[in-house]
Design a protein around this motif. Structure first.
Motif, mmCIF file in Angstrom:
data_model
loop_
_atom_site.group_PDB
_atom_site.id
_atom_site.type_symbol
_atom_site.label_atom_id
_atom_site.label_comp_id
_atom_site.label_asym_id
_atom_site.label_seq_id
_atom_site.Cartn_x
_atom_site.Cartn_y
_atom_site.Cartn_z
ATOM 1 N N THR A 7 0.833 -1.194 0.000
ATOM 2 C CA THR A 7 0.000 0.000 0.000
ATOM 3 C C THR A 7 0.872 1.249 0.000
ATOM 4 O O THR A 7 1.837 1.345 0.758
ATOM 5 N N GLN A 8 0.527 2.205 -0.864
ATOM 6 C CA GLN A 8 1.173 3.508 -0.869
ATOM 7 C C GLN A 8 0.216 4.534 -0.268
ATOM 8 O O GLN A 8 -0.999 4.427 -0.440
ATOM 9 N N PRO A 9 0.732 5.562 0.414
ATOM 10 C CA PRO A 9 -0.172 6.614 0.892
ATOM 11 C C PRO A 9 -0.702 7.441 -0.268
ATOM 12 O O PRO A 9 0.048 7.797 -1.184
ATOM 13 N N ALA A 10 -1.986 7.721 -0.258
ATOM 14 C CA ALA A 10 -2.572 8.591 -1.272
ATOM 15 C C ALA A 10 -2.138 10.028 -1.013
ATOM 16 O O ALA A 10 -2.120 10.485 0.133
ATOM 17 N N GLN A 11 -1.790 10.722 -2.073
ATOM 18 C CA GLN A 11 -1.355 12.111 -1.949
ATOM 19 C C GLN A 11 -2.525 13.027 -2.302
ATOM 20 O O GLN A 11 -2.834 13.237 -3.478
ATOM 21 N N ILE A 12 -3.176 13.567 -1.271
ATOM 22 C CA ILE A 12 -4.286 14.502 -1.479
ATOM 23 C C ILE A 12 -3.700 15.886 -1.729
ATOM 24 O O ILE A 12 -2.956 16.414 -0.902
ATOM 25 N N VAL A 13 -4.018 16.461 -2.885
ATOM 26 C CA VAL A 13 -3.420 17.744 -3.257
ATOM 27 C C VAL A 13 -4.377 18.911 -3.097
ATOM 28 O O VAL A 13 -3.946 20.071 -3.060
ATOM 29 N N ARG A 14 -5.703 18.632 -2.986
ATOM 30 C CA ARG A 14 -6.651 19.723 -2.805
ATOM 31 C C ARG A 14 -7.981 19.170 -2.332
ATOM 32 O O ARG A 14 -8.327 18.019 -2.634
ATOM 33 N N GLU A 15 -8.706 19.992 -1.561
ATOM 34 C CA GLU A 15 -10.068 19.662 -1.153
ATOM 35 C C GLU A 15 -11.023 20.740 -1.644
ATOM 36 O O GLU A 15 -10.674 21.925 -1.667
ATOM 37 N N TYR A 16 -12.220 20.316 -2.029
ATOM 38 C CA TYR A 16 -13.279 21.229 -2.459
ATOM 39 C C TYR A 16 -14.486 21.031 -1.549
ATOM 40 O O TYR A 16 -14.826 19.906 -1.201
ATOM 41 N N GLY A 17 -15.189 22.114 -1.228
ATOM 42 C CA GLY A 17 -16.376 22.029 -0.393
ATOM 43 C C GLY A 17 -16.112 22.487 1.018
ATOM 44 O O GLY A 17 -15.079 23.102 1.291
ATOM 45 N N PRO A 18 -17.033 22.189 1.934
ATOM 46 C CA PRO A 18 -18.211 21.317 1.783
ATOM 47 C C PRO A 18 -19.306 21.949 0.922
ATOM 48 O O PRO A 18 -19.449 23.161 0.875
ATOM 49 N N PHE A 19 -20.066 21.070 0.259
ATOM 50 C CA PHE A 19 -21.157 21.487 -0.604
ATOM 51 C C PHE A 19 -22.489 21.162 0.063
ATOM 52 O O PHE A 19 -22.606 20.207 0.828
ATOM 53 N N ASP A 20 -23.502 21.960 -0.261
ATOM 54 C CA ASP A 20 -24.840 21.706 0.261
ATOM 55 C C ASP A 20 -25.429 20.481 -0.428
ATOM 56 O O ASP A 20 -25.426 20.389 -1.654
ATOM 57 N N GLY A 21 -25.950 19.576 0.376
ATOM 58 C CA GLY A 21 -26.555 18.354 -0.156
ATOM 59 C C GLY A 21 -26.507 17.283 0.908
ATOM 60 O O GLY A 21 -26.036 17.501 2.029
ATOM 61 N N THR A 22 -26.999 16.097 0.574
ATOM 62 C CA THR A 22 -27.017 15.009 1.551
ATOM 63 C C THR A 22 -25.629 14.417 1.735
ATOM 64 O O THR A 22 -25.244 14.017 2.834
ATOM 65 N N ALA A 23 -24.865 14.317 0.636
ATOM 66 C CA ALA A 23 -23.507 13.766 0.638
ATOM 67 C C ALA A 23 -23.004 13.861 -0.798
ATOM 68 O O ALA A 23 -23.772 14.147 -1.719
ATOM 69 N N VAL A 24 -21.710 13.605 -1.002
ATOM 70 C CA VAL A 24 -21.197 13.466 -2.362
ATOM 71 C C VAL A 24 -21.345 11.990 -2.744
ATOM 72 O O VAL A 24 -20.658 11.133 -2.201
ATOM 73 N N HIS A 25 -22.266 11.729 -3.658
ATOM 74 C CA HIS A 25 -22.578 10.344 -4.025
ATOM 75 C C HIS A 25 -21.830 9.878 -5.262
ATOM 76 O O HIS A 25 -21.479 8.708 -5.378
ATOM 77 N N GLY A 26 -21.643 10.766 -6.230
ATOM 78 C CA GLY A 26 -20.968 10.413 -7.472
ATOM 79 C C GLY A 26 -20.122 11.573 -7.952
ATOM 80 O O GLY A 26 -20.400 12.728 -7.636
ATOM 81 N N VAL A 27 -19.084 11.269 -8.735
ATOM 82 C CA VAL A 27 -18.177 12.293 -9.254
ATOM 83 C C VAL A 27 -17.825 11.938 -10.697
ATOM 84 O O VAL A 27 -17.586 10.767 -11.018
ATOM 85 N N THR A 28 -17.774 12.958 -11.567
ATOM 86 C CA THR A 28 -17.252 12.755 -12.910
ATOM 87 C C THR A 28 -16.529 14.017 -13.360
ATOM 88 O O THR A 28 -16.499 15.027 -12.649
ATOM 89 N N HIS A 29 -15.928 13.959 -14.544
ATOM 90 C CA HIS A 29 -15.142 15.069 -15.083
ATOM 91 C C HIS A 29 -15.475 15.177 -16.566
ATOM 92 O O HIS A 29 -15.445 14.176 -17.284
ATOM 93 N N ASP A 30 -15.809 16.393 -17.026
ATOM 94 C CA ASP A 30 -16.226 16.561 -18.418
ATOM 95 C C ASP A 30 -15.128 17.143 -19.306
ATOM 96 O O ASP A 30 -15.395 17.593 -20.421
ATOM 97 N N GLY A 31 -13.892 17.098 -18.815
ATOM 98 C CA GLY A 31 -12.783 17.673 -19.543
ATOM 99 C C GLY A 31 -12.462 19.084 -19.121
ATOM 100 O O GLY A 31 -11.365 19.599 -19.389
ATOM 101 N N ARG A 32 -13.408 19.701 -18.413
ATOM 102 C CA ARG A 32 -13.222 21.071 -17.928
ATOM 103 C C ARG A 32 -13.631 21.224 -16.472
ATOM 104 O O ARG A 32 -12.938 21.833 -15.685
ATOM 105 N N HIS A 33 -14.795 20.678 -16.138
ATOM 106 C CA HIS A 33 -15.334 20.802 -14.791
ATOM 107 C C HIS A 33 -15.452 19.434 -14.114
ATOM 108 O O HIS A 33 -15.593 18.408 -14.779
ATOM 109 N N VAL A 34 -15.411 19.457 -12.789
ATOM 110 C CA VAL A 34 -15.732 18.297 -11.968
ATOM 111 C C VAL A 34 -17.212 18.380 -11.613
ATOM 112 O O VAL A 34 -17.686 19.425 -11.142
ATOM 113 N N TRP A 35 -17.939 17.290 -11.853
ATOM 114 C CA TRP A 35 -19.357 17.223 -11.479
ATOM 115 C C TRP A 35 -19.504 16.339 -10.249
ATOM 116 O O TRP A 35 -18.855 15.302 -10.144
#
Length: 214
Positions: A7-35
């Motif tokens: 196991t290698q340690p994951a390198q977290i380089v940035r955090e976004y949020g917190p966002f309003d909602g119940t939780a972050v359930h899914g994530v995708t990337h459209d080439g420009r934005h993170v959804w």
């Protein structure tokens, strides 16, 4: 390639949020934005500024994907195909887990859908929802992503989460990135380059993790 890699340690380089909602359930990337799917809505995030630039009133309680033109969002027992310009649902297909699904990705003309407790990833037909093949994992499956021919999925059990690269032929683990204790991974998506974007579940955050090369 090792079938029991260290196991290698994951390198977290940035955090976004917190966002309003119940939780972050899914994530995708459209080439420009993170959804991110936040429960009652989908939001598009500028990865440079961290600002929310779009909001679509579309429910989502599991994975999110992007095929180059359309968003796909798991909502209960269905997968909605969504026009990102106006949020219209263009079509819906049954989700393979019938409400027990987790992450989702687009690759090779198919949707790839995780099933959390079943520890599986299904390749499905995006037109019909038919299961084309199934890859087994030895851990709970959360987010799913493909990048440069590599299949990665998130795991989350108790306080432990990892990003795992697995052999798409037999599910054998090839690489493991350990998240810090207490940091969960819900959704997962690659930006096609050096970063993974990881949903943080109930923390309502999205985290950027450095993708290892070589």
């Amino acid at each position: 390639m090792s079938r029991n890699p260290p196991t290698q340690p994951a390198q977290i380089v940035r955090e976004y949020g917190p966002f309003d909602g119940t939780a972050v359930h899914g994530v995708t990337h459209d080439g420009r934005h993170v959804w991110a799917a936040l429960g009652p809505c989908l939001v598009a995030i500028d990865p440079a500024s961290g600002e929310t630039v779009r909001t679509l009133a579309r429910p989502g309680d599991a994975g999110t994907a992007f095929d180059g033109r359309h968003l796909y969002q798991i909502a209960e027992a269905r997968i909605d195909k969504i026009d990102p310009a106006d949020g219209r649902v263009l079509a819906s297909i049954p989700a393979p887990g019938q409400g027990a699904d987790s992450g989702m990705a687009w690759a090779e003309g198919s949707l790839w859908v995780g099933q959390y407790r079943e520890r599986k990833i299904h390749q499905i037909d995006p037109e019909t929802g038919a299961i084309l093949r199934t890859i087994a994992s030895d851990r709970f499956v959360t987010g799913v992503t493909w990048v440069d021919g590599e299949l990665w999925h998130g795991t989350w059990e108790g306080d432990d989460s990892e990003l795992r690269r697995v052999d798409p032929a037999d599910g054998a683990v090839l690489q493991r990135l350990q998240m810090p204790a207490g940091v969960g991974v819900s959704g997962l998506e690659s930006d096609g380059g050096d970063l993974f974007y990881c949903g943080g579940g109930g923390s309502q955050r999205v985290r950027a993790v450095r993708r290892p090369r070589g």
